[in-house]
Design a protein around this motif. Structure first.
Motif, PDB file in Angstrom:
ATOM      1  N   ALA A  96       0.810  -1.360   0.029  1.00 24.92           N
ATOM      2  CA  ALA A  96      -0.062  -0.008  -0.162  1.00 24.92           C
ATOM      3  C   ALA A  96       0.913   1.271  -0.051  1.00 24.92           C
ATOM      4  O   ALA A  96       2.001   1.238   0.415  1.00 24.92           O
ATOM      5  CB  ALA A  96      -0.964   0.127   1.334  1.00 24.92           C
ATOM      6  N   ASP A  97       0.430   2.145  -0.646  1.00 23.52           N
ATOM      7  CA  ASP A  97       1.183   3.589  -0.741  1.00 23.52           C
ATOM      8  C   ASP A  97       0.208   4.740  -0.860  1.00 23.52           C
ATOM      9  O   ASP A  97      -1.111   4.516  -0.939  1.00 23.52           O
ATOM     10  CB  ASP A  97       2.115   3.673  -1.643  1.00 23.52           C
ATOM     11  N   GLY A  98       0.634   5.904  -0.572  1.00 22.46           N
ATOM     12  CA  GLY A  98      -0.172   7.230  -0.493  1.00 22.46           C
ATOM     13  C   GLY A  98      -1.202   7.275   0.564  1.00 22.46           C
ATOM     14  O   GLY A  98      -2.418   7.581   0.457  1.00 22.46           O
ATOM     15  N   LEU A  99      -0.767   6.654   1.701  1.00 23.68           N
ATOM     16  CA  LEU A  99      -1.651   6.554   2.814  1.00 23.68           C
ATOM     17  C   LEU A  99      -1.907   8.087   3.576  1.00 23.68           C
ATOM     18  O   LEU A  99      -0.973   8.829   3.706  1.00 23.68           O
ATOM     19  CB  LEU A  99      -1.008   5.822   4.099  1.00 23.68           C
ATOM     20  N   ARG A 100      -3.005   8.258   3.891  1.00 22.20           N
ATOM     21  CA  ARG A 100      -3.275   9.742   4.684  1.00 22.20           C
ATOM     22  C   ARG A 100      -3.824   8.819   5.792  1.00 22.20           C
ATOM     23  O   ARG A 100      -4.851   8.111   5.841  1.00 22.20           O
ATOM     24  CB  ARG A 100      -4.441  10.507   3.918  1.00 22.20           C
ATOM     25  N   TYR A 101      -3.444   9.488   7.109  1.00 18.52           N
ATOM     26  CA  TYR A 101      -3.876   9.061   8.372  1.00 18.52           C
ATOM     27  C   TYR A 101      -3.770   9.851   9.405  1.00 18.52           C
ATOM     28  O   TYR A 101      -3.092  11.133   9.145  1.00 18.52           O
ATOM     29  CB  TYR A 101      -2.728   7.842   8.799  1.00 18.52           C
ATOM     30  N   TYR A 102      -4.475   9.463  10.461  1.00 15.72           N
ATOM     31  CA  TYR A 102      -4.695  10.426  11.494  1.00 15.72           C
ATOM     32  C   TYR A 102      -3.547  10.109  12.639  1.00 15.72           C
ATOM     33  O   TYR A 102      -3.224   9.080  13.031  1.00 15.72           O
ATOM     34  CB  TYR A 102      -6.048  10.238  12.442  1.00 15.72           C
ATOM     35  N   SER A 103      -2.997  11.451  13.121  1.00 14.15           N
ATOM     36  CA  SER A 103      -2.278  11.286  14.396  1.00 14.15           C
ATOM     37  C   SER A 103      -2.810  12.310  15.481  1.00 14.15           C
ATOM     38  O   SER A 103      -2.448  13.453  15.246  1.00 14.15           O
ATOM     39  CB  SER A 103      -1.068  11.654  13.825  1.00 14.15           C
ATOM     40  N   GLY A 104      -3.365  11.763  16.367  1.00 15.66           N
ATOM     41  CA  GLY A 104      -4.313  12.658  17.048  1.00 15.66           C
ATOM     42  C   GLY A 104      -5.334  13.291  16.430  1.00 15.66           C
ATOM     43  O   GLY A 104      -6.135  12.692  15.291  1.00 15.66           O
TER      44      GLY A 104
END
Length: 125
Positions: A96-104
């Motif tokens: 997988a690539d191009g991840l957008r994720y939450y950090s807090g």
């Protein structure tokens, strides 16, 4: 922390079928591309299939035999392998690539590639 977890694989006779699935876990908002690579003993890791947006791509050795699909909302990708050949024997890795994720409270974009731990596919002649 984002992880990719594969399932499926195993032993099948030539001409048979197997399905692989891979689920990405973690505080993920979206994923650009997901797919599968494989590595046979003594060989380099090679692309099998990739899906991004509505587009798919396959290596020449598997197109017309393998299909790839994904559940975007569940961050899951599937590989259906038909008409398997002994030369398909390898460890298959989810990608997988191009991840957008939450950090807090922050939504971040990752620049790295993500890999699963690999699952063995063995095709007997």
């Amino acid at each position: 922390q984002v992880q990719l977890m594969e399932s499926g694989g195993g032993l099948v006779q030539a001409g048979g079928s197997l399905g692989l699935s891979c689920a990405a876990s973690g505080e993920i908002f979206s994923i650009n591309a997901m797919g599968w690579y494989r590595q046979a003993p003594g060989n380099q890791r090679e692309l099998v299939a990739l899906i991004t947006g509505g587009k798919t791509m396959f290596s020449d050795s598997v197109k017309d035999r393998f299909t790839i699909s994904r559940d975007v909302a569940k961050h899951t990708v599937f590989l259906q392998m038909n008409s398997l050949k002994p030369e398909d024997t390898a460890v298959y890795y989810c990608y997988a690539d191009g991840l957008r994720y939450y950090s807090g409270p922050d939504l971040l974009r990752s620049s790295r590639d993500y890999w699963g731990q690999g699952t063995q596919v063995t095709v007997s002649s």
